[in-house]
Structures are given as C-alpha cells and as structure tokens.
Enzyme design. Structure first.
Site, PDB file in Angstrom:
ATOM      1  N   GLU A  58       0.836  -1.191   0.000  1.00 33.86           N
ATOM      2  CA  GLU A  58       0.000   0.000   0.000  1.00 33.86           C
ATOM      3  C   GLU A  58       0.873   1.243   0.000  1.00 33.86           C
ATOM      4  O   GLU A  58       1.995   1.237   0.508  1.00 33.86           O
ATOM      5  CB  GLU A  58      -0.896   0.007   1.234  1.00 33.86           C
ATOM      6  CG  GLU A  58      -1.995  -1.017   1.120  1.00 33.86           C
ATOM      7  CD  GLU A  58      -2.960  -0.965   2.280  1.00 33.86           C
ATOM      8  OE1 GLU A  58      -4.065  -1.482   2.124  1.00 33.86           O
ATOM      9  OE2 GLU A  58      -2.613  -0.416   3.340  1.00 33.86           O
ATOM     10  N   CYS A  82       3.815   8.342   1.296  1.00 32.52           N
ATOM     11  CA  CYS A  82       4.399   7.329   2.175  1.00 32.52           C
ATOM     12  C   CYS A  82       4.566   6.041   1.372  1.00 32.52           C
ATOM     13  O   CYS A  82       3.586   5.492   0.874  1.00 32.52           O
ATOM     14  CB  CYS A  82       3.480   7.118   3.383  1.00 32.52           C
ATOM     15  SG  CYS A  82       4.054   5.827   4.493  1.00 32.52           S
ATOM     16  N   CYS A  93       6.860  -7.607   6.799  1.00 37.61           N
ATOM     17  CA  CYS A  93       7.999  -7.095   7.570  1.00 37.61           C
ATOM     18  C   CYS A  93       8.411  -8.144   8.588  1.00 37.61           C
ATOM     19  O   CYS A  93       7.564  -8.805   9.184  1.00 37.61           O
ATOM     20  CB  CYS A  93       7.605  -5.804   8.284  1.00 37.61           C
ATOM     21  SG  CYS A  93       8.982  -5.067   9.205  1.00 37.61           S
ATOM     22  N   CYS A  97       6.880  -5.520  15.128  1.00 36.89           N
ATOM     23  CA  CYS A  97       6.474  -4.622  16.214  1.00 36.89           C
ATOM     24  C   CYS A  97       5.026  -4.979  16.597  1.00 36.89           C
ATOM     25  O   CYS A  97       4.180  -5.137  15.721  1.00 36.89           O
ATOM     26  CB  CYS A  97       6.564  -3.167  15.773  1.00 36.89           C
ATOM     27  SG  CYS A  97       8.202  -2.699  15.225  1.00 36.89           S
ATOM     28  N   CYS A 101       1.932  -2.927  15.345  1.00 35.72           N
ATOM     29  CA  CYS A 101       1.875  -2.601  13.919  1.00 35.72           C
ATOM     30  C   CYS A 101       1.093  -3.644  13.131  1.00 35.72           C
ATOM     31  O   CYS A 101       1.375  -4.836  13.202  1.00 35.72           O
ATOM     32  CB  CYS A 101       3.307  -2.502  13.380  1.00 35.72           C
ATOM     33  SG  CYS A 101       3.388  -2.329  11.600  1.00 35.72           S
ATOM     34  N   CYS A 106      -0.523   5.543  10.398  1.00 35.74           N
ATOM     35  CA  CYS A 106       0.698   4.824  10.761  1.00 35.74           C
ATOM     36  C   CYS A 106       0.400   3.455  11.354  1.00 35.74           C
ATOM     37  O   CYS A 106      -0.426   3.322  12.239  1.00 35.74           O
ATOM     38  CB  CYS A 106       1.478   5.620  11.803  1.00 35.74           C
ATOM     39  SG  CYS A 106       2.259   7.037  11.085  1.00 35.74           S
TER      40      CYS A 106
END
Ligand code: SF4
Length: 359
Positions: free
Chosen positions: A95, A108, A115, A119, A122, A347
C-alpha cells in the site's frame, strides 16, 4: 517460438543505463536522454520519446519495458488522504498513501512486502515478510503517485504537490539496504525526479549497525521509531530491541547527528495507553537524551487501533501532559493527528491484503 523477457528499465541507476546504451551500440549521450525520459518526464511509452530516432525507439521497444505497479484499489479519506493498493509483476502487493497538507504533501512508500521486525503495535508487522522490493518497485510507487497527480515533467520545488517522501510504509528499510539506498539516490537525482534529500525521511525501527551507513549512502533524513524510554518497555512492544537495545540505537543516533550536522533527530513515539505514556516515562526519555547528548524532537503519535490489536490509544489529556513534560525540558514534541483513519491509512495500519474483498 522462444519468447525472451523484456528487461525492466525502471530502477536502473545512471551507470546501468549508460552500460545498457553502450550494449545496444548507441552513443553515450543517449543515456542521459533515456534517463530524462524515464525519470524527468515519467514517460513509459518508447514511441513518445521523440528525441530518439525511429530505429532506436524500435530497438528499445523490442528489448525493454518501463512499467509501473498496477493500481488494484484506491480510496480517498474524508481528510483527503489517499491510499492505493499496488500490485507488482509477481502479484505481490503493497500500500502507498498520500498525505496532503495545505499546498503540498508527503507520499508514504513501502520497502518490503510484509515485515520481519514484528512490532506488536503494527498491523503490517502481523504480516510475515514475503520479500524485499526492488529499487524499481520502490521508485515506481512514487512515480505512480505522480502519475495520479499529473506531476510530470518533474515540477520545481515550489510548485510540486507531492513535495515530500516518507519511507514509513510497509517494511524495515534497513533490512533492504541496497535496494532502498539505490532507490533513494534515483529519487533525489537532480536531472530526474529531483526530490531534495532533506525532503525524504526514512523511518527505521533501529537497526543500529546500518543507521550511519544509510545516512552516508543517501543523505536522506532518518527518523527512529523509539516508542519507549527503557529496554524493558521497548522489548515488550518491539522485539527487535532484544537484538539492538536502546544503548546501541542511541549511540548510532549520536554518531548520525555528529556526521549529518542536523539540528535534531526525530524520534517517533506512539502513545499506548498504560504502556509507555506515564509522566515518569516522559522523564525517562529526557534523561536518556541527556545521557547520550542527543538533540531530539519527538513526534507523539496517537495510536490507531486495528482489528485484533492488543493496545489502546492514550487519552488526549495524557498525550498533552506527556508533551508538556518534554516541552518544559526544552524538547519539541508535536502531537501528530492521525490521518486517513477511516480508510486504515494511518501509521502502522497498512497491510497489503485487500481486506473484505472477495477477490
Ligand atoms: S512498525 Fe515498521 S518495522 Fe515495525 S513491524 Fe511495522 S513495518 Fe515493520
């Protein structure tokens, strides 16, 4: 009939384009022209490269291609934040988000599919790492945004709407170091896309040994996802802290600041209710920065919960009280208003699956 695959030009740097032009028997000045067609004009159709002879255009068409990621879906938030779901040649998706301000804005972009850092706050981190993006796929995201806003040929600094780039989408950029560094250098080349190095911010979860390397390789600005003032809290929400504890990250930041000469280092700090948002935590942050002699600016970010996450956002009162402690100690600590919440574009909310889709 044997079909040979065409070579992708997007993502090639200057040296590679020069080599390619030599390989097809053309004069060196053609390399500069091809670079400009691809990265200054944003052209994808060889037939429109009018400074080339018909012969050269045919040669390029026969052996090469310039492709953008495919736009699979697009959403615009009530606050005008725009989100695209992009697909690459192998079907992998990421995205990308455009966050408009009054007369400019930031795009962004992502650096990996999924990933590996994991985290806990996230949404992207809950999606396992599938692969690194190539330099062409990283640059191609921003070029797709420019296509959408009609910003070709490269506008000047004053007139561009897409003025900034934040490398804060999916993935840990320092885990895909070479491709990210190459992409940053293509994006900032003055004869092409020409985004100023100071207008690119790359956010890292704190891969300590590569922080200074990235600054040296690209000159872009770095932001550190800190999110906690102690190892105990940080390891709880960011398991990467077990590998690169706060001391190592802050030592690297100190060196970065000395080398880069920037006035301050930006630390991202997500405000998680009851986890890292007490006034004592704010005080610990101050002591930490003083200990490492770092000029810090903290971006305090309101948390955007996503389905299934284990955290709650801090209250506004709590965030303001936290900011005040930092401000009183002389640290800038702006509170970031979450953007694009209604389309899960804020975020930590990016995820490449087209959720709720039957596709
Ligand atoms: S915050 Fe960044 S580094 Fe952490 S899991 Fe999400 S995408 Fe990866």
């Amino acid at each position: 009939m044997i079909m040979t695959e065409k070579k992708e030009l997007l993502g090639l740097d200057k040296k590679e384009i020069e080599a390619l032009i030599a390989e097809i028997g053309e004069k060196p000045f053609r390399a500069k022209q091809l670079w400009q067609w691809i990265y200054y004009h944003g052209e994808t159709d060889f037939d429109r490269m009018t400074s080339f002879s018909k012969d050269l255009r045919e040669k390029l068409k026969a052996g090469f291609t310039i492709t953008r990621p495919k736009i699979v879906a697009e959403q615009v938030s009530q606050d005008k934040t725009r989100k695209w779901l992009l697909e690459f040649a192998d079907g992998q998706r990421v995205e990308m988000v455009y966050i408009p301000e009054e007369d400019r804005g930031a795009v962004c972009i992502s650096t990996q599919v999924g990933c590996a850092v994991g985290c806990r706050f996230c949404h992207t981190g809950s999606q396992k790492l599938t692969r690194n993006l190539t330099a062409g796929e990283i640059v191609g995201q921003f070029m797709t945004a420019r296509d959408a806003y009609g910003e070709w040929p490269s506008p000047t600094d004053e007139t561009r709407l897409l003025s900034n780039i934040v490398v804060m989408g999916m993935g840990e950029p320092l885990h895909n170091f070479d491709n990210v560094a190459k992409a940053m250098n293509i994006l900032t080349d003055g004869a092409g896309i020409a985004i100023s190095r100071r207008r690119i911010t790359l956010s890292t979860s704190g891969i300590a040994p590569r922080i200074v390397d990235m600054v040296n390789a690209t000159g872009v600005r770095l932001a550190i996802s800190l999110h906690a003032p102690t190892n105990e809290i940080r390891s709880q929400i960011m398991p990467i802290n077990n590998k690169y504890p706060l001391e190592e990250v802050l030592e690297a930041c100190k060196t970065y600041q000395q080398q880069d000469g920037s006035r301050y280092i930006t630390f991202e700090y997500l405000m998680l209710n009851g986890i890292n948002d007490s006034l004592e935590n704010a005080q610990q942050l101050i002591e930490l920065m003083r200990k490492y002699k770092i000029n810090a600016k903290f971006n305090l970010i309101g948390f955007n919960p996503w389905p299934g996450c284990a955290f709650q956002p801090s209250s506004n009162n709590r965030i303001h009280a936290f900011a005040k402690v930092l401000n009183n100690a002389g640290f800038a600590a702006p509170i970031r208003v979450p953007r694009g919440q209604d389309i899960l574009a804020a975020c930590g909310q990016l995820k490449s699956k087209k959720e709720g889709s039957k596709a």
